[in-house]
Enzyme design. Structure first.
Site, PDB file in Angstrom:
ATOM      1  CE1 TYR A 154      -3.703   2.823   0.323  1.00  0.00           C
ATOM      2  CE2 TYR A 154      -2.382   3.347   2.538  1.00  0.00           C
ATOM      3  CZ  TYR A 154      -3.406   3.663   1.913  1.00  0.00           C
ATOM      4  OH  TYR A 154      -4.487   4.028   1.407  1.00  0.00           O
ATOM      5  CE  LYS A 158      -3.524   5.463  -1.815  1.00  0.00           C
ATOM      6  NZ  LYS A 158      -4.399   5.854  -2.927  1.00  0.00           N
ATOM      7  CB  THR A 189     -13.869   5.403   4.350  1.00  0.00           C
ATOM      8  OG1 THR A 189     -12.561   4.739   4.629  1.00  0.00           O
ATOM      9  CG2 THR A 189     -13.224   7.172   4.225  1.00  0.00           C
TER      10      THR A 189
HETATM   11  N1  LIG Z   1      -9.844   6.446   4.580  1.00  0.00           N
HETATM   12  C1  LIG Z   1      -8.712   6.576   5.111  1.00  0.00           C
HETATM   13  O1  LIG Z   1      -7.961   6.619   6.231  1.00  0.00           O
HETATM   14  C2  LIG Z   1      -7.375   6.949   4.101  1.00  0.00           C
HETATM   15  C3  LIG Z   1      -5.947   7.647   4.369  1.00  0.00           C
HETATM   16  C4  LIG Z   1      -5.088   7.778   3.622  1.00  0.00           C
HETATM   17  C5  LIG Z   1      -5.776   7.725   1.773  1.00  0.00           C
HETATM   18  N2  LIG Z   1      -6.961   7.116   1.568  1.00  0.00           N
HETATM   19  C6  LIG Z   1      -6.742   6.560   0.378  1.00  0.00           C
HETATM   20  O2  LIG Z   1      -8.591   7.475  -0.296  1.00  0.00           O
HETATM   21  C7  LIG Z   1      -9.508   6.303  -1.568  1.00  0.00           C
HETATM   22  C8  LIG Z   1     -10.414   6.130  -1.014  1.00  0.00           C
HETATM   23  O3  LIG Z   1     -10.649   5.216  -0.055  1.00  0.00           O
HETATM   24  P1  LIG Z   1     -11.485   5.634   0.924  1.00  0.00           P
HETATM   25  O4  LIG Z   1     -11.508   5.333   2.241  1.00  0.00           O
HETATM   26  O5  LIG Z   1     -12.735   5.737   0.444  1.00  0.00           O
HETATM   27  O6  LIG Z   1     -12.284   3.276   1.155  1.00  0.00           O
HETATM   28  P2  LIG Z   1     -13.234   2.647   0.231  1.00  0.00           P
HETATM   29  O7  LIG Z   1     -14.151   3.199   1.032  1.00  0.00           O
HETATM   30  O8  LIG Z   1     -13.010   1.225   0.920  1.00  0.00           O
HETATM   31  O9  LIG Z   1     -13.628   3.227  -1.089  1.00  0.00           O
HETATM   32  C9  LIG Z   1     -12.797   2.999  -1.748  1.00  0.00           C
HETATM   33  C10 LIG Z   1     -12.968   2.960  -3.316  1.00  0.00           C
HETATM   34  O10 LIG Z   1     -12.216   2.438  -4.317  1.00  0.00           O
HETATM   35  C11 LIG Z   1     -12.857   2.410  -5.744  1.00  0.00           C
HETATM   36  N3  LIG Z   1     -12.162   0.853  -5.740  1.00  0.00           N
HETATM   37  C12 LIG Z   1     -11.792  -0.283  -5.302  1.00  0.00           C
HETATM   38  N4  LIG Z   1     -10.801  -1.161  -5.877  1.00  0.00           N
HETATM   39  C13 LIG Z   1     -11.022  -0.838  -7.916  1.00  0.00           C
HETATM   40  C14 LIG Z   1     -10.876  -0.811  -8.945  1.00  0.00           C
HETATM   41  N5  LIG Z   1     -10.653  -1.917  -8.866  1.00  0.00           N
HETATM   42  N6  LIG Z   1     -11.519  -0.189  -9.950  1.00  0.00           N
HETATM   43  C15 LIG Z   1     -12.282   0.612  -9.411  1.00  0.00           C
HETATM   44  N7  LIG Z   1     -13.238   1.357  -8.437  1.00  0.00           N
HETATM   45  C16 LIG Z   1     -11.907   0.848  -7.607  1.00  0.00           C
HETATM   46  C17 LIG Z   1     -14.349   1.525  -4.758  1.00  0.00           C
HETATM   47  O11 LIG Z   1     -15.235   1.380  -5.601  1.00  0.00           O
HETATM   48  P3  LIG Z   1     -15.731  -0.176  -5.716  1.00  0.00           P
HETATM   49  O12 LIG Z   1     -15.340  -1.189  -4.930  1.00  0.00           O
HETATM   50  O13 LIG Z   1     -17.216  -0.068  -6.293  1.00  0.00           O
HETATM   51  O14 LIG Z   1     -15.339  -0.283  -7.437  1.00  0.00           O
HETATM   52  C18 LIG Z   1     -14.239   2.758  -3.573  1.00  0.00           C
HETATM   53  O15 LIG Z   1     -15.373   3.866  -4.523  1.00  0.00           O
HETATM   54  C19 LIG Z   1      -8.479   5.234  -1.538  1.00  0.00           C
HETATM   55  O16 LIG Z   1      -7.215   5.754  -2.782  1.00  0.00           O
HETATM   56  C20 LIG Z   1      -7.097   5.128   0.149  1.00  0.00           C
HETATM   57  O17 LIG Z   1      -5.940   4.619  -0.623  1.00  0.00           O
HETATM   58  C21 LIG Z   1      -8.100   6.676   2.874  1.00  0.00           C
END
Ligand SMILES: NC(=O)c1ccc[n+]([C@@H]2O[C@H](COP(=O)([O-])OP(=O)(O)OC[C@H]3O[C@@H](n4cnc5c(N)ncnc54)[C@H](OP(=O)(O)O)[C@@H]3O)[C@@H](O)[C@H]2O)c1
Length: 264
Positions: A154, A158, A189
């Site tokens: 991961y 990034k 999330t």
């Molecule tokens: N939440 C945190 O604490 C956090 C911290 C740092 C960075 N981030 C980053 O924020 C971003 C969003 O994450 P989130 O926290 O909102 O998590 P999440 O709720 O699990 O959302 C992940 C999103 O990515 C999509 N996704 C996953 N695999 C995919 C694929 N093969 N093709 C297209 N879309 C795909 C999912 O949609 P489907 O399942 O519908 O495909 C969903 O819309 C990510 O890049 C994550 O690394 C999150």
């Protein structure tokens, strides 16, 4: 009277839940037309229905792990009109040791978190360059600047985004296209639920750190301010974002802290 100004079009890749859905709500509340993409059209449709009254939203399914599907989806989106803001948000996390994680799982995380976004950018950004106008928003992570246990791939995916998009930023200087890299800390999330174990199975647990994280809509509002100011890179979250500064200025201290750190 002149024509009404064209709504800005924002294509959010990874818009079905969490941060992506919250960004869609924030952009739509500001009058943007949203194109919503991810693998699950049903979930995207329900995000579309949740946007502010009078919003325009289009659902275009995409799988970031499938390069030909990305090309098809990009053509479909560009046929609708110019993309003003491309938000590269889709991602999957990891809850497994570096030496234990199957190579297949390593590749899958890199495919979604890095190669998929590169492919999408290559399909869309030439049209921005041709118009000399556009913005790319890359959703990285604090883990894009540091590494902690159980997140090796991961963190690698990034970090790769930072390297690729910093080079692209330099190549696009003075060509009208800007890049904003967002580094979220903990945001509430389902990311830990969707995170992968060593064998590719889902973690399926809402980790405490996630549960205590920043509300996704609060994150999105802060992110939108940074996007509209065309900030180059911004970390948004709680105390954990200090890790980036510590690693830059006192790396030995940060390394000592993360050594004993067990995410969960
Ligand atoms: N939440 C945190 O604490 C956090 C911290 C740092 C960075 N981030 C980053 O924020 C971003 C969003 O994450 P989130 O926290 O909102 O998590 P999440 O709720 O699990 O959302 C992940 C999103 O990515 C999509 N996704 C996953 N695999 C995919 C694929 N093969 N093709 C297209 N879309 C795909 C999912 O949609 P489907 O399942 O519908 O495909 C969903 O819309 C990510 O890049 C994550 O690394 C999150």
């Amino acid at each position: 009277m002149g024509d009404a100004p064209r709504r800005r079009t924002v294509w959010i890749v990874g818009a079905s839940t969490g941060i992506g859905a919250a960004l869609a709500r924030a952009f739509a509340a500001g009058g943007a037309r949203c194109v919503l993409s991810s693998r699950r059209p049903g979930a995207l449709e329900s995000v579309a229905r949740s946007l502010a009254t009078g919003s325009e939203a289009v659902v275009v399914p995409i799988d970031l792990a499938d390069p030909s599907a990305i090309e098809t989806a990009a053509k479909q989106v560009l046929d609708l009109g110019p993309v003003d803001v491309l938000v590269l948000n889709g991602g999957i996390s990891q809850r497994a040791g570096a030496l234990e994680t199957d190579l297949e799982v390593v590749r899958r995380i890199m495919e979604v978190n890095f190669f998929g976004h590169v492919a999408t950018t290559r399909a869309v950004v030439p049209s921005m360059v041709a118009r000399r106008s556009g913005q790319i928003v890359v959703v990285s992570s604090v883990m894009g600047r540091i590494g902690t246990p159980l997140r090796s791939t991961y963190a690698a995916s990034k970090h790769a985004l930072h390297g690729w998009f910093e080079s692209l930023r330099a190549e696009l200087a003075d060509r009208g296209v800007s890049i904003t890299i967002l580094c979220p800390g903990y945001v509430r999330t389902d990311i830990s639920i969707h995170a992968l174990h060593a064998d590719g199975s889902s973690h399926a647990v809402m980790d405490g750190q996630q549960e205590r994280g920043m509300d996704a809509d609060v994150f999105a509002r802060k992110a939108l301010r940074a996007i509209d100011r065309r900030r180059a890179e911004v970390a948004i979250g709680g105390a954990e974002i200090v890790g980036i500064t510590l690693f830059r200025f006192v790396p030995a201290l940060l390394r000592r802290i993360v050594r004993g750190y067990r995410p969960g």
